[in-house]
Design a protein around this motif. Structure first.
Motif, PDB file in Angstrom:
ATOM      1  N   PRO A   4       0.829  -1.210   0.000  1.00  0.00           N
ATOM      2  CA  PRO A   4       0.000   0.000   0.000  1.00  0.00           C
ATOM      3  C   PRO A   4       0.865   1.263   0.000  1.00  0.00           C
ATOM      4  O   PRO A   4       1.799   1.384   0.790  1.00  0.00           O
ATOM      5  N   VAL A   5       0.545   2.184  -0.895  1.00  0.00           N
ATOM      6  CA  VAL A   5       1.268   3.454  -0.951  1.00  0.00           C
ATOM      7  C   VAL A   5       0.820   4.307   0.228  1.00  0.00           C
ATOM      8  O   VAL A   5      -0.374   4.550   0.402  1.00  0.00           O
ATOM      9  N   VAL A  76       6.563   7.300  -5.272  1.00  0.00           N
ATOM     10  CA  VAL A  76       5.544   6.748  -4.383  1.00  0.00           C
ATOM     11  C   VAL A  76       6.210   5.637  -3.574  1.00  0.00           C
ATOM     12  O   VAL A  76       7.038   4.882  -4.088  1.00  0.00           O
ATOM     13  N   HIS A  77       5.832   5.580  -2.292  1.00  0.00           N
ATOM     14  CA  HIS A  77       6.482   4.655  -1.363  1.00  0.00           C
ATOM     15  C   HIS A  77       5.436   3.786  -0.685  1.00  0.00           C
ATOM     16  O   HIS A  77       4.462   4.297  -0.129  1.00  0.00           O
ATOM     17  N   GLY A  78       5.654   2.478  -0.747  1.00  0.00           N
ATOM     18  CA  GLY A  78       4.755   1.529  -0.117  1.00  0.00           C
ATOM     19  C   GLY A  78       5.386   0.896   1.102  1.00  0.00           C
ATOM     20  O   GLY A  78       6.614   0.797   1.212  1.00  0.00           O
ATOM     21  N   TYR A  79       4.513   0.455   2.028  1.00  0.00           N
ATOM     22  CA  TYR A  79       5.015  -0.135   3.269  1.00  0.00           C
ATOM     23  C   TYR A  79       3.941  -1.043   3.859  1.00  0.00           C
ATOM     24  O   TYR A  79       2.746  -0.764   3.777  1.00  0.00           O
ATOM     25  N   ARG A  80       4.391  -2.124   4.468  1.00  0.00           N
ATOM     26  CA  ARG A  80       3.529  -2.994   5.261  1.00  0.00           C
ATOM     27  C   ARG A  80       4.390  -3.726   6.271  1.00  0.00           C
ATOM     28  O   ARG A  80       5.591  -3.931   6.039  1.00  0.00           O
ATOM     29  N   ILE A  81       3.770  -4.094   7.385  1.00  0.00           N
ATOM     30  CA  ILE A  81       4.471  -4.909   8.373  1.00  0.00           C
ATOM     31  C   ILE A  81       4.356  -6.362   7.928  1.00  0.00           C
ATOM     32  O   ILE A  81       3.259  -6.901   7.790  1.00  0.00           O
ATOM     33  N   GLU A  82       5.497  -6.974   7.690  1.00  0.00           N
ATOM     34  CA  GLU A  82       5.549  -8.358   7.231  1.00  0.00           C
ATOM     35  C   GLU A  82       5.478  -9.336   8.404  1.00  0.00           C
ATOM     36  O   GLU A  82       4.818 -10.367   8.337  1.00  0.00           O
ATOM     37  N   THR A  90       9.085  -6.250  11.572  1.00  0.00           N
ATOM     38  CA  THR A  90       9.839  -6.045  10.347  1.00  0.00           C
ATOM     39  C   THR A  90       8.874  -5.630   9.255  1.00  0.00           C
ATOM     40  O   THR A  90       7.857  -6.291   9.022  1.00  0.00           O
ATOM     41  N   GLY A  91       9.203  -4.509   8.628  1.00  0.00           N
ATOM     42  CA  GLY A  91       8.359  -3.980   7.570  1.00  0.00           C
ATOM     43  C   GLY A  91       9.020  -4.097   6.218  1.00  0.00           C
ATOM     44  O   GLY A  91      10.245  -4.030   6.091  1.00  0.00           O
ATOM     45  N   GLU A  92       8.198  -4.290   5.194  1.00  0.00           N
ATOM     46  CA  GLU A  92       8.651  -4.299   3.805  1.00  0.00           C
ATOM     47  C   GLU A  92       8.470  -2.894   3.246  1.00  0.00           C
ATOM     48  O   GLU A  92       7.463  -2.243   3.524  1.00  0.00           O
ATOM     49  N   TYR A  93       9.422  -2.460   2.436  1.00  0.00           N
ATOM     50  CA  TYR A  93       9.400  -1.118   1.863  1.00  0.00           C
ATOM     51  C   TYR A  93       9.653  -1.205   0.368  1.00  0.00           C
ATOM     52  O   TYR A  93      10.436  -2.045  -0.091  1.00  0.00           O
ATOM     53  N   VAL A  94       9.003  -0.333  -0.387  1.00  0.00           N
ATOM     54  CA  VAL A  94       9.251  -0.246  -1.824  1.00  0.00           C
ATOM     55  C   VAL A  94       9.114   1.206  -2.267  1.00  0.00           C
ATOM     56  O   VAL A  94       8.262   1.947  -1.761  1.00  0.00           O
ATOM     57  N   ALA A  95       9.994   1.626  -3.175  1.00  0.00           N
ATOM     58  CA  ALA A  95       9.934   2.961  -3.778  1.00  0.00           C
ATOM     59  C   ALA A  95       9.821   2.797  -5.288  1.00  0.00           C
ATOM     60  O   ALA A  95      10.575   2.025  -5.895  1.00  0.00           O
ATOM     61  N   ARG A  96       8.885   3.548  -5.886  1.00  0.00           N
ATOM     62  CA  ARG A  96       8.677   3.507  -7.334  1.00  0.00           C
ATOM     63  C   ARG A  96       8.560   4.925  -7.869  1.00  0.00           C
ATOM     64  O   ARG A  96       8.152   5.827  -7.151  1.00  0.00           O
ATOM     65  N   GLU A 102       8.356   2.459 -12.315  1.00  0.00           N
ATOM     66  CA  GLU A 102       9.635   1.740 -12.245  1.00  0.00           C
ATOM     67  C   GLU A 102      10.029   1.515 -10.792  1.00  0.00           C
ATOM     68  O   GLU A 102       9.996   2.434  -9.964  1.00  0.00           O
ATOM     69  N   LEU A 103      10.420   0.291 -10.481  1.00  0.00           N
ATOM     70  CA  LEU A 103      10.906  -0.056  -9.152  1.00  0.00           C
ATOM     71  C   LEU A 103      12.285   0.563  -8.960  1.00  0.00           C
ATOM     72  O   LEU A 103      13.189   0.338  -9.765  1.00  0.00           O
ATOM     73  N   LEU A 104      12.450   1.352  -7.903  1.00  0.00           N
ATOM     74  CA  LEU A 104      13.711   2.038  -7.638  1.00  0.00           C
ATOM     75  C   LEU A 104      14.481   1.407  -6.486  1.00  0.00           C
ATOM     76  O   LEU A 104      15.698   1.272  -6.548  1.00  0.00           O
ATOM     77  N   ALA A 105      13.768   1.064  -5.427  1.00  0.00           N
ATOM     78  CA  ALA A 105      14.413   0.454  -4.258  1.00  0.00           C
ATOM     79  C   ALA A 105      13.386  -0.383  -3.517  1.00  0.00           C
ATOM     80  O   ALA A 105      12.190  -0.083  -3.532  1.00  0.00           O
ATOM     81  N   GLU A 106      13.871  -1.434  -2.879  1.00  0.00           N
ATOM     82  CA  GLU A 106      13.013  -2.264  -2.048  1.00  0.00           C
ATOM     83  C   GLU A 106      13.857  -2.840  -0.926  1.00  0.00           C
ATOM     84  O   GLU A 106      15.065  -3.013  -1.071  1.00  0.00           O
ATOM     85  N   GLY A 107      13.205  -3.093   0.175  1.00  0.00           N
ATOM     86  CA  GLY A 107      13.951  -3.638   1.286  1.00  0.00           C
ATOM     87  C   GLY A 107      13.088  -3.836   2.505  1.00  0.00           C
ATOM     88  O   GLY A 107      11.862  -3.905   2.426  1.00  0.00           O
ATOM     89  N   SER A 108      13.760  -3.910   3.641  1.00  0.00           N
ATOM     90  CA  SER A 108      13.060  -4.129   4.901  1.00  0.00           C
ATOM     91  C   SER A 108      13.750  -3.345   6.005  1.00  0.00           C
ATOM     92  O   SER A 108      14.916  -2.964   5.894  1.00  0.00           O
TER      93      SER A 108
END
Length: 145
Positions: A4-5, A76-82, A90-96, A102-108
């Motif tokens: 979710p953004v 746009v940045h997405g996040y959820r608690i995994e 621990t949360g998952e993160y994604v930047a597009r 386009e996927l720019l970065a992802e991580g935790s």
């Protein structure tokens, strides 16, 4: 990761490096801003957390870089608690990039809940856990710490 953004930003000139792209360390700052926005989205701002007598400390960040963003790009940045344990989450993160997805970065990132006065680890409150489960499309895994 389809997360979710919860936060959006436009890249500022000062966030770019000599190569004209976002300096890699800024994605950790973006992730932190995204976590703050996530807390607000589930109904717990940092101020609310502090008022309840607890806080969170970052104990681990993992980031993979997949693309490049430049000055004035909208992100746009997405996040959820995994995963949520007794005192850690621990949360998952994604930047597009907004324009082309386009996927720019992802991580935790892993946070540990601590007592607001002593700084000692403490159990993550049940009402916070419930708010996360209600916000997300799927509840976090709940292994022991």
């Amino acid at each position: 990761m389809d997360l979710p953004v919860v936060w959006e930003n436009r890249v500022r000139f000062e966030e770019t490096d000599l190569q004209g792209v976002v300096f890699y360390g800024n994605y950790v700052t973006f992730q932190d801003e995204t976590f703050s926005a996530f807390l607000r989205a589930v109904g717990y701002s940092y101020k609310d957390v502090e008022s309840a007598g607890w806080d969170v400390h970052v104990v681990n960040v993992d980031m993979d870089y997949r693309g490049q963003a430049g000055f004035a790009d909208e992100l746009v940045h997405g996040y959820r608690i995994e995963r949520i344990g007794e005192s850690s989450m621990t949360g998952e993160y994604v930047a597009r990039r907004a324009e082309d997805d386009e996927l720019l970065a992802e991580g935790s990132v892993t946070h540990v809940a601590v007592d607001g006065e002593t700084g000692e680890p403490r159990r993550i409150p049940d009402d916070f856990r419930e708010a996360i489960a209600q916000f997300q499309d799927r509840p976090p895994e709940q292994p022991g710490d």
